[in-house]
Design a protein around this motif. Structure first.
Motif, mmCIF file in Angstrom:
data_model
loop_
_atom_site.group_PDB
_atom_site.id
_atom_site.type_symbol
_atom_site.label_atom_id
_atom_site.label_comp_id
_atom_site.label_asym_id
_atom_site.label_seq_id
_atom_site.Cartn_x
_atom_site.Cartn_y
_atom_site.Cartn_z
ATOM 1 N N GLU A 187 -11.055 -1.929 3.950
ATOM 2 C CA GLU A 187 -11.229 -3.382 3.961
ATOM 3 C C GLU A 187 -12.709 -3.715 3.767
ATOM 4 O O GLU A 187 -13.576 -3.008 4.264
ATOM 5 C CB GLU A 187 -10.774 -3.964 5.295
ATOM 6 C CG GLU A 187 -9.281 -3.928 5.504
ATOM 7 C CD GLU A 187 -8.911 -4.577 6.815
ATOM 8 O OE1 GLU A 187 -9.073 -5.825 6.931
ATOM 9 O OE2 GLU A 187 -8.494 -3.847 7.723
ATOM 10 N N GLY A 230 -3.014 7.975 1.010
ATOM 11 C CA GLY A 230 -3.969 7.079 0.375
ATOM 12 C C GLY A 230 -4.909 6.486 1.406
ATOM 13 O O GLY A 230 -4.534 6.305 2.569
ATOM 14 N N GLY A 245 -10.067 -5.805 0.101
ATOM 15 C CA GLY A 245 -10.145 -4.365 0.255
ATOM 16 C C GLY A 245 -9.758 -3.672 -1.025
ATOM 17 O O GLY A 245 -9.379 -4.319 -2.007
ATOM 18 N N ARG A 246 -9.850 -2.348 -1.016
ATOM 19 C CA ARG A 246 -9.465 -1.575 -2.180
ATOM 20 C C ARG A 246 -9.180 -0.145 -1.765
ATOM 21 O O ARG A 246 -9.702 0.341 -0.761
ATOM 22 C CB ARG A 246 -10.547 -1.622 -3.249
ATOM 23 C CG ARG A 246 -11.855 -0.950 -2.869
ATOM 24 C CD ARG A 246 -12.924 -1.074 -3.942
ATOM 25 N NE ARG A 246 -12.575 -0.414 -5.175
ATOM 26 C CZ ARG A 246 -12.801 0.869 -5.448
ATOM 27 N NH1 ARG A 246 -13.391 1.637 -4.555
ATOM 28 N NH2 ARG A 246 -12.456 1.382 -6.606
ATOM 29 N N PHE A 247 -8.343 0.495 -2.550
ATOM 30 C CA PHE A 247 -8.100 1.913 -2.345
ATOM 31 C C PHE A 247 -9.330 2.675 -2.803
ATOM 32 O O PHE A 247 -9.940 2.342 -3.830
ATOM 33 C CB PHE A 247 -6.876 2.381 -3.135
ATOM 34 C CG PHE A 247 -5.598 2.270 -2.365
ATOM 35 C CD1 PHE A 247 -5.060 3.367 -1.713
ATOM 36 C CD2 PHE A 247 -4.947 1.058 -2.270
ATOM 37 C CE1 PHE A 247 -3.893 3.253 -0.988
ATOM 38 C CE2 PHE A 247 -3.783 0.936 -1.549
ATOM 39 C CZ PHE A 247 -3.245 2.040 -0.907
ATOM 40 N N THR A 248 -9.705 3.696 -2.045
ATOM 41 C CA THR A 248 -10.823 4.542 -2.431
ATOM 42 C C THR A 248 -10.365 5.911 -2.902
ATOM 43 O O THR A 248 -11.105 6.593 -3.604
ATOM 44 C CB THR A 248 -11.817 4.707 -1.270
ATOM 45 O OG1 THR A 248 -11.131 5.251 -0.135
ATOM 46 C CG2 THR A 248 -12.451 3.362 -0.912
ATOM 47 N N GLU A 290 0.827 -1.205 0.000
ATOM 48 C CA GLU A 290 0.000 0.000 0.000
ATOM 49 C C GLU A 290 0.864 1.258 0.000
ATOM 50 O O GLU A 290 0.579 2.213 -0.728
ATOM 51 C CB GLU A 290 -0.946 -0.030 1.207
ATOM 52 C CG GLU A 290 -1.950 -1.183 1.174
ATOM 53 C CD GLU A 290 -1.407 -2.526 1.663
ATOM 54 O OE1 GLU A 290 -2.113 -3.535 1.480
ATOM 55 O OE2 GLU A 290 -0.288 -2.581 2.227
ATOM 56 N N MET A 350 -7.348 3.161 2.049
ATOM 57 C CA MET A 350 -7.734 1.817 1.644
ATOM 58 C C MET A 350 -8.798 1.338 2.623
ATOM 59 O O MET A 350 -8.669 1.552 3.831
ATOM 60 C CB MET A 350 -6.523 0.875 1.679
ATOM 61 C CG MET A 350 -6.728 -0.410 0.915
ATOM 62 S SD MET A 350 -6.922 -1.955 1.824
ATOM 63 C CE MET A 350 -6.010 -1.875 3.297
#
Length: 159
Positions: free
Chosen positions: A99, A95, A105-108, A60, A97
């Motif tokens: 979960e 950044g 999970g993903r980065f928003t 990340e 992220m």
């Protein structure tokens, strides 16, 4: 213009076998090294929230760093072309992220917050506008599926 393809070869080697391999979730370290031919290794791990070593970079961190560095390199290129002399550039990128309940999970979002110091006589408005073009050209920003925004601060150096 024809598209040009570039290939990037990276080796990731797990170095966290504590003697029992992955016999259990707690039996191994998340330590690894990221390397490429002829370059120093980058010490990697998982995020500390996932049993990683906080003294090593996690994926990340490296994603946010890649976005920041790509933007900076394009910005410096554009500034040189435009006659805006940059004397200093430092970004405090962040950044987010999230979960998911399923365990992934993903980065928003990622926000870049570069502070750019330019020489007196350069146009601060132009210096600020170059960030827009740098964002449009950034290879990494063009490859992610979440918003990347830039909140630059332009500082004119003391004469």
């Amino acid at each position: 213009m024809n598209d040009h393809e570039h290939t990037y070869s990276i080796q990731v080697t797990w170095t966290g076998n504590l003697g029992q391999g992955t016999s259990s979730y707690r039996a191994y370290a998340r330590a690894h090294e990221i390397s490429a031919a002829g370059r120093p290794a980058i010490p990697g791990s998982a995020d500390p929230a996932f049993r990683g070593d906080r003294m090593r970079y996690n994926p990340e961190d490296l994603l946010v760093a890649s976005l920041s560095a790509c933007h900076m390199l394009w910005y410096l290129h554009l500034a040189a072309e435009a006659g805006v002399v940059v004397m200093d550039y430092a970004d405090q990128a962040r950044g987010v992220m999230v979960e998911t309940a399923a365990g992934g999970g993903r980065f928003t979002s990622v926000v870049l917050r570069p502070t750019v110091t330019i020489l007196p006589g350069a146009d601060p408005a132009l210096a600020a506008h170059l960030h827009t073009r740098a964002h449009e050209l950034c290879f990494i920003a063009n490859s992610v599926n979440f918003p990347v925004t830039c909140e630059p601060t332009i500082v004119v150096a003391n004469p």
